[in-house]
Design an enzyme around this catalytic site. Structure first.
Site, PDB file in Angstrom:
ATOM      1  N   HIS A 215       4.794   0.346   6.293  1.00 12.25           N
ATOM      2  CA  HIS A 215       4.662   0.699   4.877  1.00 12.25           C
ATOM      3  C   HIS A 215       6.045   1.004   4.302  1.00 12.25           C
ATOM      4  CE1 HIS A 215       0.157   1.773   5.585  1.00 12.25           C
ATOM      5  NE2 HIS A 215       0.424   0.492   5.680  1.00 12.25           N
TER       6      HIS A 215
ATOM      7  N   LYS B 137       0.829  -1.222   0.000  1.00 13.88           N
ATOM      8  CA  LYS B 137       0.000   0.000   0.000  1.00 13.88           C
ATOM      9  C   LYS B 137       0.860   1.266   0.000  1.00 13.88           C
ATOM     10  CE  LYS B 137      -2.028  -1.549   3.818  1.00 13.88           C
ATOM     11  NZ  LYS B 137      -1.652  -2.966   3.907  1.00 13.88           N
TER      12      LYS B 137
END
Ligand code: IMP
Length: 428
Positions: free
Chosen positions: A39, A14
């Site tokens: 992330h 993501k």
């Protein structure tokens, strides 16, 4: 407001995608979770793992919001900002960051509760990241926690001491080994003094005003749909609302304001921690995929469990979120395989089921596979869809047809620029 969510059990890529499309947005806003996220983004070829900060930090024009649905660990936040300052002082992340006054704090005692619940045989082991996320949300729901905006109160230190001393008594009763209390207080209050200098505001007002002014906002989901507290594979889930609906509550934005909903998925599946994983593979085959895909937790470094793409679970996640566009990542990892299996249905007692359901999981569920011929082309050099191999296009088309959503972006490698926008979908 557009929303981006993970469609599997996390680690779909993501952050990288957000970093890629940042220039199209004025604001990137995290709406759930805390420093349990990981992330990974490559900035100037260097890998950086963002745990708490939104993934818009590397784009100089983007404002980053930590919304109300997030749980904030001040120590982690200070550390993460320090890492980015060292990496590139011109990024000025602190000046482009807003934190919700209503977001809850992860207190330094929360991680010890997390450890106790994970390790004490009287409790379920979930395989958490041990960041204290569930205890922070639990105390939020019990209405016994402190919020980020409380740091400005004259009472803050007294309240913090009263709560954490109570936590110490509870944790000691569990036989938990704890640091000297004053050391814990000092470290936390020093981070709080740092956080107080940041912009702590009513982010709902800011985000809604930005939307009213025509600014583009992207809500960034952490963890993933199958880890959602309500709709995921409970109890082996995280403690927040990870699906698109969670963006509305987590940021205080009406569902009427939602535009695109991006769903990110890997070309295969991974999961960290305990819990059902219908398409999991084990042994040598799993190890090979794990190594090739670098499937080790970006947060905890634990080896990720690996398995094949699970269309029934994907359909379920797409339904929960109302996904309008898919982003497919890590197909490059499958490059060079002779065959690529995809689970199309689950079989239970001779009946076929096209959707994931918790009821099925409790029974003897057998994944049914369709095997695609593998592809072997240089995904790193793919510029346009026509560069893709026919076998890969067949795989892509199958996913699109099966879930009735187009794949609009294809990630072709870990670096920032390794992503292509697929202008023509095979799905109409
Ligand atoms: P917690 O969120 O630390 O309470 O962990 C609960 C479950 O969610 C565990 O199985 C974790 O491995 C998983 N989890 C939490 N955050 C992430 C993530 O960002 N990626 C993948 N799994 C996660």
């Amino acid at each position: 407001m557009d929303i981006l969510v993970g469609l599997q059990w996390g680690d779909e890529g993501k952050g990288k995608f957000i970093d890629h499309i940042c220039s199209r947005y004025d604001v990137i806003a995290r709406f759930n979770g805390g420093a349990n996220a990981g992330h990974s983004i490559y900035y100037h070829k260097q890998k950086v793992t963002l745990k708490l900060l939104p993934s818009g930090v590397f784009y100089p024009q983007t404002l980053n919001v930590i919304g109300t649905g997030v749980v904030v660990n001040p120590i982690q936040l200070q550390e993460e900002l320090a890492v980015l300052r060292t990496l590139d002082p011109t990024l000025n992340v602190s000046e482009r960051l807003m934190i919700s006054a209503k977001a809850h704090l992860v207190l330094p005692t929360h991680k010890y509760f997390d450890i106790v619940y994970e390790e004490n045989p009287d409790y379920r082991t979930i395989g958490t990241t041990k960041n204290g996320i569930a205890p922070a949300y639990a105390h939020k729901i019990l209405r016994q926690n402190l919020r980020v905006g409380d740091v400005y109160s004259a009472q803050f230190e007294a309240d913090f001491r009263s709560i954490t001393q109570r936590h110490y008594r509870e944790l000691e009763a569990f036989g938990c080994t704890l640091p000297a209390y004053e050391d814990l207080v000092e470290e936390f209050l020093s981070a709080v003094a740092f956080v107080k200098k940041l912009s702590i505001v009513d982010t709902e007002l800011y985000v809604n005003q930005a939307l009213n002014e025509g600014k583009k906002v992207l809500a960034e989901g952490a963890q993933a749909s199958m880890l959602d507290i309500d709709h995921g594979t409970y109890p082996y889930v995280t403690s927040s609302s990870t699906i698109a609906g969670g963006a509305c509550t987590g940021l205080g934005v009406s569902p009427t304001k939602i535009g695109e909903i991006y769903g990110v998925l890997k070309a295969y599946t991974t999961r960290v921690g305990e819990g059902i994983f219908p398409t999991e593979i084990l042994g040598e085959q799993a190890e090979e995929l794990r190594q090739k895909g670098g499937e080790f937790g970006s947060n905890t470094k634990r080896p990720r469990r690996v398995g094949w793409l699970d269309i029934p679970a994907l359909k379920y996640a797409i339904m929960l979120n109302g996904v309008t566009q898919l982003i497919l990542t890590k197909s490059d990892i499958l490059n060079g395989r002779k065959e690529v299996p995809v689970c199309t249905h689950y079989e239970v007692d001779g009946d076929l089921y096209p959707y994931f359901s918790t009821n099925l999981v409790e029974k003897n569920l057998q994944p049914q596979y369709k095997t695609f011929e593998g592809w072997d082309f240089d995904l790193q050099n793919v510029g346009v869809k026509e560069d893709l191999s026919p076998n890969f296009i067949a795989f892509l088309a199958y996913i699109e047809q099966a879930v009735a959503v187009p794949v609009t972006f294809l990630s072709t490698g870990p670096q920032r620029e390794e992503i292509i926008e697929l202008s023509v979908s095979t799905y109409n």
